[in-house]
Design a protein around this motif. Structure first.
Motif, PDB file in Angstrom:
ATOM      1  N   ARG A 173       0.828  -1.201   0.000  1.00 45.03           N
ATOM      2  CA  ARG A 173       0.000   0.000   0.000  1.00 45.03           C
ATOM      3  C   ARG A 173       0.870   1.263   0.000  1.00 45.03           C
ATOM      4  NH1 ARG A 173      -2.892  -3.447   3.475  1.00 45.03           N
ATOM      5  NH2 ARG A 173      -2.205  -2.419   5.388  1.00 45.03           N
ATOM      6  N   GLU A 174       1.965   1.231   0.752  1.00 44.87           N
ATOM      7  CA  GLU A 174       2.886   2.364   0.740  1.00 44.87           C
ATOM      8  C   GLU A 174       3.496   2.549  -0.636  1.00 44.87           C
ATOM      9  OE1 GLU A 174       6.499   4.440   0.543  1.00 44.87           O
ATOM     10  OE2 GLU A 174       6.443   2.247   0.406  1.00 44.87           O
ATOM     11  N   THR A 177       0.987   4.122  -3.058  1.00 42.17           N
ATOM     12  CA  THR A 177       0.862   5.561  -2.799  1.00 42.17           C
ATOM     13  C   THR A 177       2.055   6.309  -3.371  1.00 42.17           C
ATOM     14  OG1 THR A 177      -0.407   5.145  -0.783  1.00 42.17           O
ATOM     15  CG2 THR A 177       0.646   7.301  -0.994  1.00 42.17           C
ATOM     16  N   ARG A 178       3.239   5.779  -3.163  1.00 42.68           N
ATOM     17  CA  ARG A 178       4.457   6.420  -3.662  1.00 42.68           C
ATOM     18  C   ARG A 178       4.455   6.518  -5.176  1.00 42.68           C
ATOM     19  NH1 ARG A 178       8.859   3.214  -4.409  1.00 42.68           N
ATOM     20  NH2 ARG A 178       8.150   1.842  -2.732  1.00 42.68           N
ATOM     21  N   ASP A 182      -4.189   7.718  -6.187  1.00 43.26           N
ATOM     22  CA  ASP A 182      -4.934   8.753  -5.472  1.00 43.26           C
ATOM     23  C   ASP A 182      -5.506   8.238  -4.165  1.00 43.26           C
ATOM     24  OD1 ASP A 182      -5.020  11.102  -7.424  1.00 43.26           O
ATOM     25  OD2 ASP A 182      -5.681   9.453  -8.685  1.00 43.26           O
ATOM     26  N   VAL A 184      -5.743   4.305  -1.744  1.00 41.70           N
ATOM     27  CA  VAL A 184      -5.310   2.914  -1.641  1.00 41.70           C
ATOM     28  C   VAL A 184      -6.220   2.203  -0.647  1.00 41.70           C
ATOM     29  CG1 VAL A 184      -3.422   1.353  -1.085  1.00 41.70           C
ATOM     30  CG2 VAL A 184      -2.922   3.557  -2.151  1.00 41.70           C
TER      31      VAL A 184
END
Length: 319
Positions: A173-174, A177-178, A182, A184
């Motif tokens: 998930r990180e 996002t990285r 927009d 997660v």
């Protein structure tokens, strides 16, 4: 030459000395610089794939990156594990000349290898099969995998206005996002279709136009409930299950389209053009994927991690 070699189906490869592959008419010999360990490699070597059990011993690796004798950097595919012959996880590989794809000057060999056919699948599933249009909202299932990572970025490149990713682990998930998602959404082993559908709907900005699905199973069934009327779901894998509990009412009420995708549908020319396009974006810094180099001597342990689902990222063998 030194080469990773499958001695017994279902077991990790071992590194042995093998004769250099002989050149033939219409072939070129590539000095290999990077070869990814992919789920397809593991499946082929298991002896249980739909291709049948491969003849052993053989060198695995369905794709790789390297240099031609004149120094030209190329990406290349192989049929290792699917048909007789050796693959990319060796110091040298001999492949048909018409299948190699020349890479941009200065291309990162390990990154291109890590992207490879996974990124090809992501791009073609989004644009050709999924008919993604600028301004549409896209939901990417399995956003932490290589296909998902590539799809998040490629949806943006294709003009998507909003990209939502669904991932299982906190690290995935990180990562999503990285890479520009927009929103997660977490996936859990205990999910049922209604609960996951609600979480997905909460993360989206109105109905979704296109779902990219390398998971199938419950995530696919839940994602269908986020689609607008006439929306599309493109499936290109079954990491969450071979069967999905799709309900007829959802399909019919929205006149939804569920589509399948495989790279096998691409011609040699289409695959080459796509690889060149993606390598260009990678060289320009617009397309990345998490990957880890693995020395050839450590290929057995990396292979076992991939087979057990413990590989934290795409492993790239460096001969």
């Amino acid at each position: 030459m030194r080469a990773a070699t499958i001695i017994t189906c279902g077991q990790p490869p071992v590194v042995v000395q093998r004769p250099a592959p002989p050149p033939g008419d219409g072939t070129v010999t590539v000095t290999v610089t990077a070869a990814p360990i992919t789920p397809l490699d593991v499946l082929c070597a298991s002896g249980t794939s739909y291709f049948g059990a491969p003849a052993v011993p053989y060198v695995p690796g369905v794709q790789g990156v390297g240099t031609l004798p004149d120094g030209t950097a190329v990406w290349f595919p192989t049929d290792a594990g699917m048909r007789a012959g050796d693959g990319s996880m060796a110091e040298l590989a001999t492949v048909p000349a018409d299948t190699v794809v020349r890479l941009p000057a200065g291309a990162d060999h390990r990154l291109v290898a890590a992207l490879g056919l996974s990124a090809v699948a992501a791009w073609q599933a989004l644009t050709w099969r999924g008919e993604l249009l600028p301004g549409e909202q896209v939901l990417i299932l399995g956003g932490g995998g290589v296909v998902g990572q590539a799809a998040i970025q490629l949806a943006r490149i294709a003009g998507a206005r909003r990209v939502v990713a669904a991932c299982r682990s906190a690290a995935a998930r990180e990562r999503a996002t990285r890479l520009g998602a927009d929103a997660v959404v977490a996936l859990h082993d205990t999910d049922d279709v209604p609960a996951l559908a609600r979480r997905l709907q909460e993360a989206t900005d109105g109905p979704v136009d296109l779902v990219l699905d390398p998971l199938f199973g419950i995530p696919a069934a839940a994602a269908l409930r986020t689609l607008r009327g006439g929306g599309r779901l493109v499936n290109l894998g079954s990491a969450a299950g071979e069967v999905a509990p799709l309900d007829s009412a959802t399909l019919r009420s929205g006149s939804l389209r569920v589509l399948g995708y495989t790279n096998v549908e691409l011609s040699t020319e289409e695959r080459a053009a796509t690889m060149q396009y993606l390598a260009g974006h990678a060289s320009a810094g617009r397309l990345v994927v998490d990957h880890e180099p693995v020395p050839l001597d450590d290929v057995g342990a990396a292979w076992a991690a991939q087979a057990a689902g413990r590989a934290p990222t795409r492993m790239v063998v460096v001969p």
